[in-house]
Structures are given as C-alpha cells and as structure tokens.
Design a protein around this motif. Structure first.
Motif, PDB file in Angstrom:
ATOM      1  N   UNK A  93       0.829  -1.203   0.000  1.00 21.48           N
ATOM      2  CA  UNK A  93       0.000   0.000   0.000  1.00 21.48           C
ATOM      3  C   UNK A  93       0.865   1.255   0.000  1.00 21.48           C
ATOM      4  N   UNK A  94       1.913   1.256   0.780  1.00 19.22           N
ATOM      5  CA  UNK A  94       2.810   2.412   0.827  1.00 19.22           C
ATOM      6  C   UNK A  94       3.481   2.606  -0.527  1.00 19.22           C
ATOM      7  N   UNK A  95       3.905   1.512  -1.143  1.00 16.21           N
ATOM      8  CA  UNK A  95       4.521   1.600  -2.477  1.00 16.21           C
ATOM      9  C   UNK A  95       3.550   2.176  -3.492  1.00 16.21           C
ATOM     10  N   UNK A  96       2.288   1.760  -3.441  1.00 21.48           N
ATOM     11  CA  UNK A  96       1.266   2.306  -4.346  1.00 21.48           C
ATOM     12  C   UNK A  96       1.071   3.807  -4.124  1.00 21.48           C
ATOM     13  N   UNK A  97       1.012   4.215  -2.859  1.00 19.74           N
ATOM     14  CA  UNK A  97       0.819   5.630  -2.539  1.00 19.74           C
ATOM     15  C   UNK A  97       1.984   6.474  -3.070  1.00 19.74           C
ATOM     16  N   UNK A  98       3.198   6.030  -2.813  1.00 18.57           N
ATOM     17  CA  UNK A  98       4.395   6.777  -3.227  1.00 18.57           C
ATOM     18  C   UNK A  98       4.516   6.817  -4.753  1.00 18.57           C
ATOM     19  N   UNK A  99       4.173   5.725  -5.406  1.00 20.00           N
ATOM     20  CA  UNK A  99       4.300   5.673  -6.868  1.00 20.00           C
ATOM     21  C   UNK A  99       3.279   6.538  -7.580  1.00 20.00           C
ATOM     22  N   UNK A 100       2.106   6.711  -6.988  1.00 18.24           N
ATOM     23  CA  UNK A 100       1.020   7.420  -7.685  1.00 18.24           C
ATOM     24  C   UNK A 100       0.836   8.871  -7.260  1.00 18.24           C
ATOM     25  N   UNK A 101       1.117   9.158  -5.985  1.00 16.56           N
ATOM     26  CA  UNK A 101       0.895  10.512  -5.480  1.00 16.56           C
ATOM     27  C   UNK A 101       2.141  11.048  -4.811  1.00 16.56           C
ATOM     28  N   UNK A 102       2.324  12.356  -4.856  1.00 14.75           N
ATOM     29  CA  UNK A 102       3.520  12.977  -4.274  1.00 14.75           C
ATOM     30  C   UNK A 102       3.282  13.494  -2.854  1.00 14.75           C
TER      31      UNK A 102
END
Length: 176
Positions: A166-175
């Motif tokens: 989930x953290x990886x998804x957040x970092x990859x998609x939003x700044x």
C-alpha cells in the motif's frame, strides 16, 4: 441504498457511486473492493447489528477474573471492578449474547483469501490531483464521506497499519 449507510451520513449518491450493498440476513453493509483497474477483488461486510443476529439478545463481555458480565461489576470512576471475593479490575473477554451465548461476530468480514494490505480502498475512483496530493484514511466509510464532500482523491488502507504494498502504491502514484 443500505439504511445503515444513511444512518452513518452517507448520501444516496455516494452509496450508489461506491456500489454499497446490504446483507439483511447477516446484518452487514457490503463494500465492493476494487483494484485500480476497477476489477472486483473482494467484498467486505461491516456488521451493523446492535443485538445478536440469532436471538436478538444483547451482547456483553464476560470478565476474565470472575466470569460475570460487565454490567454485574461495580463502576468506580471510569473503571469497573469485580464485586466478588476475588476483587480486581474488570478484564473483558470476547463479547457474547447474554441470552443464547453466541460470540459476537467480528465487526468486519472480508472475502476468503483477501489480503487487505495489498489494496487501497477507493483507488479505482482516485484520479491524480494537479498538485499530486491524496487523502489517506483508515476505513472505507471514511473514504466515502470524504469523497461525497469533495475531498478527492481519497483512499483507505482498511486498517490502522498500512502494508508495504500500500505504501509503495501511494508513493508511486501521489507525491503528497
């Protein structure tokens, strides 16, 4: 629109947008969980029953020390104390029905095999904002309420401890 959604302040428009369902037999509001592409990966059901789904009795916790129900304890300030010879503070066990003894079901049930820490609830409806921000919540009701009030994009980790994916998804998609 599930009546429980209305009770919790969800608008009919938001309930329809998130495709909320109602399992009246199990007394659960149903949340379809979709991946980023919109594919259904699970269904989560939130218990809305306030009494036993089998007999209608009330749920209460037994005390680990004296095995009596919580309302059979003496309240001093904000604490409960055993009223028998053993004394001590009330130590709750799992809640059960005082009438039939059935253990209170868990607040949330998910599809078999569903791994909550791999998905962000609401990610299929979350565009990338111009400034790269996202609102991150703990639960699905939080996401729906934010969404209906115009706070977008918003997603939920479906628990208080986000998973590495989930953290990886957040970092990859939003700044932000």
């Amino acid at each position: 629109v599930p009546p429980y959604a209305i009770e919790r302040g969800i608008t009919p428009e938001a309930a329809v947008a998130f495709q909320l369902g109602d399992d009246r037999e199990m007394m659960r509001m149903l949340f379809p969980v979709r991946d980023r592409g919109g594919r259904l990966v699970a269904i989560s059901g939130r218990l809305y029953a306030t009494s036993c789904v089998r007999c209608g009795g009330r749920w209460a916790s037994r005390c680990e020390v004296c095995n009596s129900f919580e309302d059979e304890h003496e309240e001093i300030g904000k604490d409960l104390f055993c009223d028998d010879l053993r004394g001590g503070m009330f130590k709750p066990m799992a809640s059960e029905c005082v009438k039939c003894g059935r253990v209170q079901p868990p607040k949330y049930l998910h599809s078999n095999g569903f791994k909550r820490n791999l998905v962000l609830y609401g990610e299929h409806m979350s565009e990338v904002a111009d400034d790269g921000r996202v609102y991150v919540c703990e639960g699905n009701l939080d996401v729906i309420k934010l969404w209906q009030h115009g706070y977008r994009p918003c997603v939920a980790t479906l628990g208080s401890y986000p998973g590495e994916t989930q953290i990886e998804k957040l970092v990859a998609r939003w700044r932000k």
